[in-house]
Enzyme design. Structure first.
Site, mmCIF file in Angstrom:
data_model
loop_
_atom_site.group_PDB
_atom_site.id
_atom_site.type_symbol
_atom_site.label_atom_id
_atom_site.label_comp_id
_atom_site.label_asym_id
_atom_site.label_seq_id
_atom_site.Cartn_x
_atom_site.Cartn_y
_atom_site.Cartn_z
ATOM 1 N N GLU A 125 73.523 34.288 -31.318
ATOM 2 C CA GLU A 125 73.773 32.851 -31.446
ATOM 3 C C GLU A 125 72.547 32.092 -31.920
ATOM 4 O O GLU A 125 71.429 32.354 -31.455
ATOM 5 C CB GLU A 125 74.185 32.266 -30.095
ATOM 6 N N CYS A 163 67.259 26.687 -33.611
ATOM 7 C CA CYS A 163 67.039 27.336 -32.317
ATOM 8 C C CYS A 163 67.465 28.803 -32.461
ATOM 9 O O CYS A 163 68.594 29.095 -32.849
ATOM 10 C CB CYS A 163 67.856 26.611 -31.253
ATOM 11 N N CYS A 170 70.473 37.724 -21.185
ATOM 12 C CA CYS A 170 69.120 37.545 -20.656
ATOM 13 C C CYS A 170 69.059 38.098 -19.235
ATOM 14 O O CYS A 170 70.015 37.981 -18.473
ATOM 15 C CB CYS A 170 68.757 36.056 -20.644
ATOM 16 N N CYS A 174 67.931 32.577 -14.644
ATOM 17 C CA CYS A 174 67.763 31.185 -14.212
ATOM 18 C C CYS A 174 69.142 30.679 -13.768
ATOM 19 O O CYS A 174 70.130 30.855 -14.486
ATOM 20 C CB CYS A 174 67.225 30.332 -15.356
ATOM 21 N N CYS A 177 71.541 28.396 -16.028
ATOM 22 C CA CYS A 177 71.703 28.751 -17.435
ATOM 23 C C CYS A 177 72.927 29.636 -17.649
ATOM 24 O O CYS A 177 73.105 30.645 -16.960
ATOM 25 C CB CYS A 177 70.446 29.469 -17.911
ATOM 26 N N CYS A 397 70.994 23.079 -24.752
ATOM 27 C CA CYS A 397 70.109 23.971 -23.996
ATOM 28 C C CYS A 397 70.834 24.613 -22.824
ATOM 29 O O CYS A 397 71.510 23.931 -22.055
ATOM 30 C CB CYS A 397 68.944 23.169 -23.433
#
Ligand code: SF4
Length: 408
Positions: A125, A163, A170, A174, A177, A397
């Site tokens: 992405e 971006c 990941c 976090c 996220c 974000c």
């Protein structure tokens, strides 16, 4: 590996190719052979010499792929036709990642699913933000300053930010996220990281050296946990594509060994650094970013202090405001004290948390965002509030998660 072998490639190229396929824990792209996109000019030159061609054929290939954005070998017209046919017959292919799906936000942001070089099913992405999101402001590079109009051939955008992702999913986890929900699926290759950028530059007919385009390595993944491939992609983007490292920012959750490696990179290829701080103290940070238990705030700041900053360069501290969790006035005071104590030239980017399915946090109230900003300003900390971009297409974000359903 199921693809055809390109017997003409040099050991350097073959090693790279093996690396591509070693990362493939599933199925390689159907019909794929060794991949040229992602190799630097030296590796391309070595492979040309190996097959009895002059060394400058490698430079011609690099020019075609990285400056003219030619996406297949047939289009590299600077190479003789016989050589192109030989390379194709030997199983070589450029395989520059292609944009396979585009989601367009009503604010002009575009989110892309970009084809990977390794797997048929796994896309990468990336996001295009015309006129940026304010995150570039105030770091000393002037990246947020619109270009001067020359009155001719004007584009719809004055400047833009891309971006870029560095991993599929990941591992950092976090809690706020959406990407974390995927877990780490795999590292991206050099070609996949640089390829996102080149595919997007090509789509928007960006003129390198003329248009103001910034890169932020803030998409899916933790770049410093895929350091070698990420940094090789940065070198390619600087040396071959021609983008200044001062127009690039890498954001990290605070991977101390990675920050130390970055600090040792020469300034001519080192991107600027952003630390994803998100909390005023270790207690809250460990709760919302479990990585903080391994590398607490002071350890991260110690590593950052090893960077030799350019004149006027500032370290960006990103701070996601979670309603009721990290957005209180006393948190702003603590952040200001923390940054003052650090002795670093710092600026803070405030990001109002973007909601995502399955995440239980609350968006901050607009007054809390404003109050937090005012409190930092009062303490003399340069602070900017990021404009939310592309929320409606899950491009903002912390929202990247291959959310294909957002298009429908
Ligand atoms: S915020 Fe960044 S580092 Fe943290 S889980 Fe999401 S993608 Fe990973």
């Amino acid at each position: 590996m199921n693809g055809k072998k390109c017997s003409m490639l040099s050991p350097a190229v073959s090693a790279h190719t093996k690396q591509l396929f070693r990362l493939d824990t599933n199925r390689p792209v159907v019909g794929s052979g060794p991949v040229l996109f992602g190799l630097n000019a030296e590796a391309l030159a070595a492979s040309m010499v190996e097959i009895g061609e002059p060394v400058w054929r490698g430079r011609q290939l690099a020019e075609a792929m990285y400056r003219q954005w030619v996406a297949d070998l047939d289009g590299v017209t600077t190479l003789p036709k016989a050589l192109r046919s030989r390379l194709v017959a030997g199983g070589c292919a450029i395989r520059r990642p292609r944009i396979v799906q585009t989601f367009v936000s009503n604010d002009g942001t575009e989110r892309y699913l970009v084809e990977g070089q390794v797997l048929e099913s796994q896309t990468v992405e990336s996001v295009w933000m015309p006129d940026g999101d304010g995150g570039e402001a105030g770091d000393g590079s002037g990246a947020d300053v619109p270009k001067q109009s020359n009155g001719e051939n004007e584009k719809e955008w004055q400047r833009a930010t891309i971006c870029v992702s560095s991993q599929v999913g990941c591992a950092v986890n976090c809690q706020f996220c959406l990407t974390a929900k995927l877990g780490l699926q795999r590292n991206l290759t050099v070609g996949e990281i640089a390829g996102q950028v080149v595919a997007i530059l090509d789509r928007h007919a960006v003129e390198i050296g003329k248009d103001r385009v910034n890169l932020v390595f803030m998409g899916m993944g933790e770049p410093l946990l895929n350091y070698d491939s990420w940094m090789a992609a940065v070198r390619l983007l600087v040396k071959e594509v021609g983008i200044s490292p001062q127009r690039m920012t890498v954001s990290t959750s605070g991977i101390v060994p990675g920050i130390e490696r970055l600090a040792a990179e020469p300034p001519e290829v080192r991107p600027k650094l952003a630390i994803s701080l998100n909390a005023p103290n270790d207690e809250i940070r460990s709760e919302i970013m479990p990585i903080n238990r391994k590398w607490p705030i002071e350890a991260v700041l110690d590593a950052v202090r090893k960077m030799r900053l350019r004149p006027r360069e500032r370290i960006t501290f990103e701070y996601v405001l979670l309603g009721g969790v990290t957005d209180r006035p006393e948190h702003a005071q603590q952040v200001a004290r923390l940054l003052r104590r650090s002795g670093l030239p710092a600026k803070v980017n405030l990001i109002a948390w973007n909601p995502g399915p399955g995440i239980a946090y609350q968006m901050p109230q607009p007054e809390a965002v404003e109050g937090f900003k005012r409190a930092l300003v009062a303490e003399g900390v340069p602070v900017y509030v990021r404009r939310p971009r592309g929320r409606d297409i899950f491009a903002a974000c912390g929202q990247l998660k291959r959310t294909i359903e957002a298009a429908t």
